[in-house]
Design an enzyme around this catalytic site. Structure first.
Site, PDB file in Angstrom:
ATOM      1  CG  ASP A   1      -1.800  -0.847   9.055  1.00 29.76           C
ATOM      2  OD1 ASP A   1      -2.611   0.098   9.077  1.00 29.76           O
ATOM      3  OD2 ASP A   1      -1.944  -1.851   8.338  1.00 29.76           O
TER       4      ASP A   1
ATOM      5  CD  GLU B   1      -8.269  -2.128   7.182  1.00 29.29           C
ATOM      6  OE1 GLU B   1      -9.048  -1.880   6.243  1.00 29.29           O
ATOM      7  OE2 GLU B   1      -7.031  -2.102   7.077  1.00 29.29           O
TER       8      GLU B   1
ATOM      9  N   GLY C   1       0.828  -1.204   0.000  1.00 31.68           N
ATOM     10  CA  GLY C   1       0.000   0.000   0.000  1.00 31.68           C
ATOM     11  C   GLY C   1       0.863   1.255   0.000  1.00 31.68           C
TER      12      GLY C   1
ATOM     13  N   GLY D   1      -6.115  -0.689   9.706  1.00 33.32           N
ATOM     14  CA  GLY D   1      -5.459  -1.497  10.718  1.00 33.32           C
ATOM     15  C   GLY D   1      -5.950  -2.922  10.641  1.00 33.32           C
TER      16      GLY D   1
ATOM     17  CD  GLN E   1      -7.594   5.634   7.809  1.00 34.48           C
ATOM     18  OE1 GLN E   1      -7.239   5.245   8.908  1.00 34.48           O
ATOM     19  NE2 GLN E   1      -8.400   4.919   7.031  1.00 34.48           N
ATOM     20  NE  ARG E   2      -3.328   2.008   2.150  1.00 37.81           N
ATOM     21  CZ  ARG E   2      -2.406   1.362   2.831  1.00 37.81           C
ATOM     22  NH1 ARG E   2      -1.230   1.937   3.054  1.00 37.81           N
ATOM     23  NH2 ARG E   2      -2.635   0.158   3.311  1.00 37.81           N
TER      24      ARG E   2
END
Length: 342
Positions: free
Chosen positions: A127, A222, A10, A170, A274-275
């Site tokens: 994460d 998640e 990711g 997460g 979030q990324r």
């Protein structure tokens, strides 16, 4: 030397800062040539690459994502994967590879090093779950995004007297959920490391109502897992590293909380927001430090190692140690904050 570089898994804020640092020091101090493989391990397998220069990497420091592209390609999903990697690197005259990634990308790098490929690792993941380093870059930015979202949702929850569920990333580690939940004043925080009882969640929310607070914020990773039989959450297909595509715990909580308490409940899934975006100053600096350490390690012949943050120092640790186990939230860390729930 001729050094290759890839970003796998990711995307996350700070990847471009690593690339920039490696290129700048590699060229200006060592006189290297740099090769950037496209889309993670896929680019190495397919021989897809770009020559990286100081000019081609100007202006990328504040940019999110990665100029090299990324994928979740696993070279060991092909029978001839390791041999193709070795052959393509040799054909391009690449002396070694700087691999920037999380547990899966670096896990493949560790195996390839055992199969004779010269590799140095750089840890990234929002994460913050990679072993052998205190912090991974990308986490701080994701944490800031999630905290700001919780702050904004507070006003809506209070105005409409609603329960708002915020699903954050997460899969196996709840660092984002825990830290963003604490920073944002969440009333319930659910993480993968601690299976939750939906009845307990509802009791905490009802207690707030009894105390005159007719709204609540529930933050759930998640990968948060309900105790067996209390909620059914579907998972998606597996990727090449065997991980299911997660998502849906937020909406499952929305349905169950409203059904069990009668309070109006809505879910917000932050997902990939979030990324993305501009990395924080902390992530830019940490990523830069990792990149400088990685190119130094390559010139020192420290193959099979990964740059890691230990305290305030950047140190080299063995890749095998780094991917041996995930860095998850300790039970005592979670329980320390439970007094703030409800």
């Amino acid at each position: 030397m001729r050094i290759g570089m890839l970003t796998g898994g990711g995307d996350c804020p700070g990847l471009n800062a690593v690339i920039r640092a490696v290129v700048r020091k590699g060229i200006d101090e060592y006189g290297d040539s740099l090769v950037g493989f496209r889309d993670g391990w896929r680019g190495v397998l397919d021989g897809a690459f770009d020559e990286l220069t100081i000019e081609s990497t100007r202006g990328i420091l504040p940019r999110g994502g990665t100029i090299l592209g990324s994928s979740r390609t696993n070279p060991y999903k092909r029978d001839d994967g390791p041999e193709v990697v070795r052959r393509n690197l040799a054909d391009l005259g690449v002396d070694g590879l700087i691999t920037i990634g999380g547990e899966d990308t670096l896990g493949a790098a560790s195996r390839l090093h055992g199969d004779g490929v010269s590799v140095v690792g750089v840890p990234k993941t929002i994460d913050n779950d990679l072993g052998a380093t205190d912090v991974t870059f990308g986490f701080d930015t994701a944490l800031q995004v999630a905290t700001e979202a919780i702050d904004r949702l507070h006003t809506t929850a209070e105005s409409h007297h609603r329960i708002l569920v915020v699903e954050v990333m997460g899969r196996q580690a709840g660092w984002i959920a825990l830290h963003a939940g604490i920073a944002g004043g969440a009333d319930v925080i659910l993480i993968p490391e601690q299976p939750f009882d939906i009845d307990v969640v509802c009791r905490l929310i009802s207690r707030r109502h009894d105390r005159g607070r007719p709204f609540s914020i529930v933050v759930a990773a998640e990968g948060a897992t309900p105790t067996e039989g209390t909620i059914t959450v579907a998972t998606g297909e597996l990727d090449e590293f065997g991980h299911p595509r997660l998502g849906g715990i937020g909406y499952a909580l929305e349905r169950e909380i409203e059904k069990r308490t009668g309070y109006e409940t809505r879910a917000t899934v932050l997902g990939h927001v979030q990324r993305g975006g501009t990395p924080t100053a902390f992530d830019r600096v940490l990523a830069t430090r990792f990149g400088l350490a990685a190119i130094d390690a390559a010139h020192e012949g420290q193959w099979g190692m990964m740059a890691a943050l230990r305290g305030t120092r950047i140190e080299l640790v063995e890749l095998t140690e780094a991917v041996k186990q995930l860095r998850t939230v300790p039970v005592e860390e979670y329980e320390r904050y439970s007094v703030l729930f409800g």
